[in-house]
Write a protein that holds these residues in place. Structure first.
Motif, mmCIF file in Angstrom:
data_model
loop_
_atom_site.group_PDB
_atom_site.id
_atom_site.type_symbol
_atom_site.label_atom_id
_atom_site.label_comp_id
_atom_site.label_asym_id
_atom_site.label_seq_id
_atom_site.Cartn_x
_atom_site.Cartn_y
_atom_site.Cartn_z
ATOM 1 N N HIS A 77 10.110 -52.922 17.629
ATOM 2 C CA HIS A 77 10.944 -52.268 18.642
ATOM 3 C C HIS A 77 12.330 -52.902 18.754
ATOM 4 O O HIS A 77 13.304 -52.213 19.064
ATOM 5 N N ASN A 78 12.438 -54.192 18.511
ATOM 6 C CA ASN A 78 13.767 -54.816 18.602
ATOM 7 C C ASN A 78 14.704 -54.290 17.514
ATOM 8 O O ASN A 78 15.881 -53.981 17.784
ATOM 9 N N GLU A 79 14.198 -54.168 16.284
ATOM 10 C CA GLU A 79 15.026 -53.618 15.216
ATOM 11 C C GLU A 79 15.401 -52.169 15.514
ATOM 12 O O GLU A 79 16.545 -51.748 15.287
ATOM 13 N N LEU A 80 14.436 -51.409 16.018
ATOM 14 C CA LEU A 80 14.718 -50.014 16.350
ATOM 15 C C LEU A 80 15.741 -49.907 17.478
ATOM 16 O O LEU A 80 16.638 -49.052 17.438
ATOM 17 N N ARG A 81 15.620 -50.778 18.460
ATOM 18 C CA ARG A 81 16.561 -50.754 19.589
ATOM 19 C C ARG A 81 17.991 -51.039 19.086
ATOM 20 O O ARG A 81 18.957 -50.405 19.525
ATOM 21 N N ASN A 82 18.099 -51.986 18.175
ATOM 22 C CA ASN A 82 19.424 -52.315 17.636
ATOM 23 C C ASN A 82 20.008 -51.148 16.832
ATOM 24 O O ASN A 82 21.189 -50.811 16.968
ATOM 25 N N SER A 83 19.191 -50.525 15.996
ATOM 26 C CA SER A 83 19.705 -49.425 15.173
ATOM 27 C C SER A 83 20.015 -48.196 16.034
ATOM 28 O O SER A 83 21.016 -47.504 15.795
ATOM 29 N N LEU A 84 19.188 -47.933 17.039
ATOM 30 C CA LEU A 84 19.460 -46.802 17.930
ATOM 31 C C LEU A 84 20.696 -47.067 18.793
ATOM 32 O O LEU A 84 21.464 -46.148 19.104
ATOM 33 N N PHE A 91 19.607 -48.586 26.504
ATOM 34 C CA PHE A 91 18.269 -48.853 27.043
ATOM 35 C C PHE A 91 18.373 -49.780 28.242
ATOM 36 O O PHE A 91 19.199 -50.699 28.259
ATOM 37 N N THR A 92 17.524 -49.533 29.220
ATOM 38 C CA THR A 92 17.591 -50.311 30.466
ATOM 39 C C THR A 92 16.551 -51.414 30.523
ATOM 40 O O THR A 92 16.523 -52.173 31.484
ATOM 41 N N ASP A 93 15.680 -51.506 29.522
ATOM 42 C CA ASP A 93 14.685 -52.585 29.512
ATOM 43 C C ASP A 93 14.357 -52.958 28.068
ATOM 44 O O ASP A 93 14.891 -52.376 27.121
ATOM 45 N N ARG A 94 13.462 -53.935 27.909
ATOM 46 C CA ARG A 94 13.078 -54.427 26.580
ATOM 47 C C ARG A 94 11.680 -53.973 26.178
ATOM 48 O O ARG A 94 11.117 -54.496 25.207
ATOM 49 N N PRO A 101 11.625 -42.146 23.048
ATOM 50 C CA PRO A 101 12.337 -40.873 23.260
ATOM 51 C C PRO A 101 13.581 -40.736 22.394
ATOM 52 O O PRO A 101 13.831 -39.668 21.816
ATOM 53 N N ALA A 102 14.373 -41.805 22.304
ATOM 54 C CA ALA A 102 15.575 -41.749 21.471
ATOM 55 C C ALA A 102 15.214 -41.577 20.005
ATOM 56 O O ALA A 102 15.869 -40.816 19.270
ATOM 57 N N LEU A 103 14.186 -42.267 19.564
ATOM 58 C CA LEU A 103 13.769 -42.159 18.173
ATOM 59 C C LEU A 103 13.324 -40.727 17.856
ATOM 60 O O LEU A 103 13.648 -40.186 16.791
ATOM 61 N N ALA A 110 9.408 -36.711 12.505
ATOM 62 C CA ALA A 110 9.383 -37.827 11.549
ATOM 63 C C ALA A 110 9.646 -39.169 12.221
ATOM 64 O O ALA A 110 9.726 -40.192 11.536
ATOM 65 N N PHE A 111 9.754 -39.193 13.540
ATOM 66 C CA PHE A 111 10.032 -40.472 14.219
ATOM 67 C C PHE A 111 8.960 -41.512 13.918
ATOM 68 O O PHE A 111 9.236 -42.713 13.865
ATOM 69 N N VAL A 112 7.725 -41.073 13.695
ATOM 70 C CA VAL A 112 6.640 -42.029 13.448
ATOM 71 C C VAL A 112 6.817 -42.768 12.128
ATOM 72 O O VAL A 112 6.263 -43.859 11.952
ATOM 73 N N ASP A 113 7.578 -42.198 11.203
ATOM 74 C CA ASP A 113 7.796 -42.868 9.922
ATOM 75 C C ASP A 113 8.567 -44.177 10.086
ATOM 76 O O ASP A 113 8.601 -44.994 9.159
ATOM 77 N N HIS A 114 9.179 -44.369 11.224
ATOM 78 C CA HIS A 114 9.986 -45.568 11.462
ATOM 79 C C HIS A 114 9.245 -46.621 12.283
ATOM 80 O O HIS A 114 9.828 -47.656 12.618
#
Length: 602
Positions: A77-84, A91-94, A101-103, A110-114
């Motif tokens: 999730h941290n990598e995804l948060r950075n790329s998003l 995002f308001t939390d960690r 939702p953003a993904l 295809a969001f699950v592929d990530h």
């Protein structure tokens, strides 16, 4: 980690939704949230693991048009948060699930592929034509049960069967072949459950339901995911995954049976968590196959703090109904009671997350039945029937002797194992060991092991994390040649090689033994379990049910009293569990002819 539930294209009163959520409160005691529309709902009971102060579900972006609930953990999730974030999302939390939702907005279905993680996810998209998307992880570590009312075009789902049955629209009729399927594989495989109109999503599927086309369940390609790729030797990859799975904002422990798999996970974990706590389950008194001395030796070797949990066999009749209720359907493995007691002790000691060694045998070739089949095939001998018999409570030639004439007639020619599963065994790609591994990972592991671990850990609000089930570890195992898994009578050869120099020699040299309850010794005259089984499997009860022949059960009791053996004891145990389940979820209607399920997984 949470429990999730909801419905689509139906009207469900708020009181009924509250009842569904309440039935899963044990798995999500930290926060309850439910978004409700005129014909839909999306609910969650949260067990706070990442960012306990945040992570309120359902998750939704600022637009409010996409709602998401998650059961599981997204490890990247941290990598995804950075790329998003680089794409303009804020995002308001960690919390790990907050990125979903953003993904979904960015990548659609295809969001699950990530994703790298274990999960069952529900996405409600209200931006155009309303649609519900359900997705499961690559091995089905987080189960999702559903009822599809094809005539009305309505879908209902939940993380647990008892909660799903709390929707008034979900029938609780039993599936007629369920008893035979249960005795053939110790719990139903594939999409089937013991209830005729309740299904479970298989691993690695994305299901889409909308108003125009109804429900479509599609299987994702095993190589579709871009997440979870790690390179290196088996030990290096496993170490990286153990390190990743130790990330949490709550205390983390390790389950140590004393066998190779859990011992390796525990020892690797202490490299990052010097004050790691380990837990082992044993039984009051002296019993066969007691592993506590191995578990303590591993814990001491790793420098961890050891906790011995003892289960008094006298408590088995008290605990079994709770175990069956949480599972929602029978599972014939006696370890279910041990698991229930063990995770209750883990939670009581203050831990919310526990690492286990589940999944190693399936991926790396650790079972005797896998070795026997591979060796028989290499010698040009038959292997298929013997392999299936080892999966069963008792062999196929003996199961029919338990049934009444009425049940045998109703059963007909219904397959005990899904035909697509036996097709993999008979004619799938690769060697016999490759085919068996695909079957074990795709069917037996999700149904028999992972649902048991999920339900019985979450019964005490404990999240179990499974390093051997991580995508990169499974990929690493599947790349191995047969001889690196099973060769020369040895099993899990690559994993034993990875453990050399890490684990004590005594652990590496010991014979493999099942991590289970010594039910053959405990199911004996004079013990409470014996009396309990005699009461619940009494002839008058069995006659009323109409499926099991009381005379056959009486012969089993007589044989077990005179000459105890593992097969007879397991059969009595399995029938006892089945009778508890039948009593809890309502007596069955008269056996009905078998009919095939309508939803097809592509």
């Amino acid at each position: 980690m949470c429990r999730i539930y909801g419905h689509f294209n139906a009207v469900v009163p708020s009181d009924d939704l509250a009842r569904v959520g309440k039935l899963q409160l044990h798995g999500g005691p930290d926060w309850q949230g439910c978004a409700i529309g005129p014909t839909w709902s999306l609910g969650s009971n949260r067990l706070a693991v990442m960012d306990p102060a945040g992570g309120r579900q359902p998750y939704r972006p600022a637009s409010g048009a996409v709602h998401v609930v998650l059961n599981g953990e997204i490890y990247n999730h941290n990598e995804l948060r950075n790329s998003l974030g680089a794409s303009g999302y804020r995002f308001t939390d960690r919390c790990d699930g907050s990125v979903l939702p953003a993904l979904y907005e960015l990548y659609g279905d295809a969001f699950v592929d990530h994703l790298d993680g274990m999960y069952a996810i529900a996405v409600l998209d209200l931006r155009a034509e309303p649609r519900l998307v359900l997705a499961t992880d690559h091995l089905g570590m987080k189960p999702l049960f559903y009822h599809w009312d094809e005539r009305r075009g309505a879908l209902y789902f939940s993380s647990e069967i008892p909660a799903l049955l709390a929707f008034p629209q979900v029938p609780a009729d039993r599936w007629t072949p369920g008893l035979d399927a249960y005795l053939a594989t110790r719990t139903p495989f594939g999409e089937r459950t013991m209830f005729r109109d309740v299904s479970v999503l298989p691993p690695a599927v994305t299901a889409v339901c909308d108003l125009s086309r109804g429900l479509r369940v599609g299987r994702r390609s095993p190589g579709a995911s871009h997440a979870g790729h790690r390179d290196g030797e088996v030990r290096d990859v496993l170490r990286q995954e153990v390190d990743a799975l130790l990330e949490a904002d709550v205390p983390v422990a390790s389950i140590t049976s004393g066998g190779l798999d859990s011992s390796l996970v525990t020892t690797l974990a202490t490299g990052k968590v010097p004050e790691l706590h380990t837990f082992n389950i044993a039984y009051t008194g002296t019993w066969p196959d007691d592993e506590r001395h191995f578990a303590r030796a591993v814990s001491d070797h790793a420098g961890a703090r050891y906790h011995q949990v003892e289960l008094d066999p006298v408590r088995l009749p008290e605990l079994l109904p709770h175990v069956v209720r949480h599972l929602g359907q029978p599972n014939a493995d006696p370890i279910t009671v041990s698991s229930y007691a063990l995770f209750a002790a883990v939670r009581e000691a203050g831990f919310t997350v526990a690492l286990t060694g589940d999944g190693a045998d399936e991926a790396f070739g650790g079972y005797r039945r896998m070795r026997n089949a591979a060796e028989a095939a290499a010698a040009g001998k038959p292997w298929y029937e013997d392999y299936l018999d080892e999966l069963a409570v008792l062999p196929a030639r003996l199961r029919g002797r338990l049934y009444t004439a009425d049940y045998a007639a109703a059963l007909g020619a219904a397959p005990a194992i899904p035909q697509e599963a036996t097709g993999i065994l008979r004619s799938g790609p690769g060697s016999v060991l490759d085919r068996i591994t695909s079957f074990e990972l795709g069917y037996r592991l999700p149904a028999y092991h992972l649902r048991r671990v999920d339900h019985l850990s979450m019964a005490s609000a404990v999240e179990v994390r499974l390093p051997f089930c991580q995508q990169s570890v499974v990929r690493q195992a599947l790349r191995l040649p047969d001889r690196s898994r099973i060769h020369g009578g040895a099993v899990k050869r690559a994993l034993y090689g990875a453990a050399r120099g890490v684990l004590p020699d005594a652990v590496l040299a010991r014979e493999k033994q099942p991590f289970t309850l010594p039910v053959s010794a405990m199911l004996a005259p004079g013990w409470p379990l014996w009396d309990y089984a005699r009461d619940l499997l009494a002839a008058d009860r069995l006659r009323r049910a109409g499926e099991i022949d009381p005379r056959a059960v009486e012969r089993l009791f007589a044989r077990q009293a005179a000459r105890p053996d593992g097969t007879t004891a397991l059969t009595l145990w399995a029938l006892l569990v089945y009778e508890i389940w039948r009593e809890q979820f309502g007596s069955a209607p008269p056996p009905a002819p078998y009919r095939e399920h309508k939803v097809v997984v592509s």
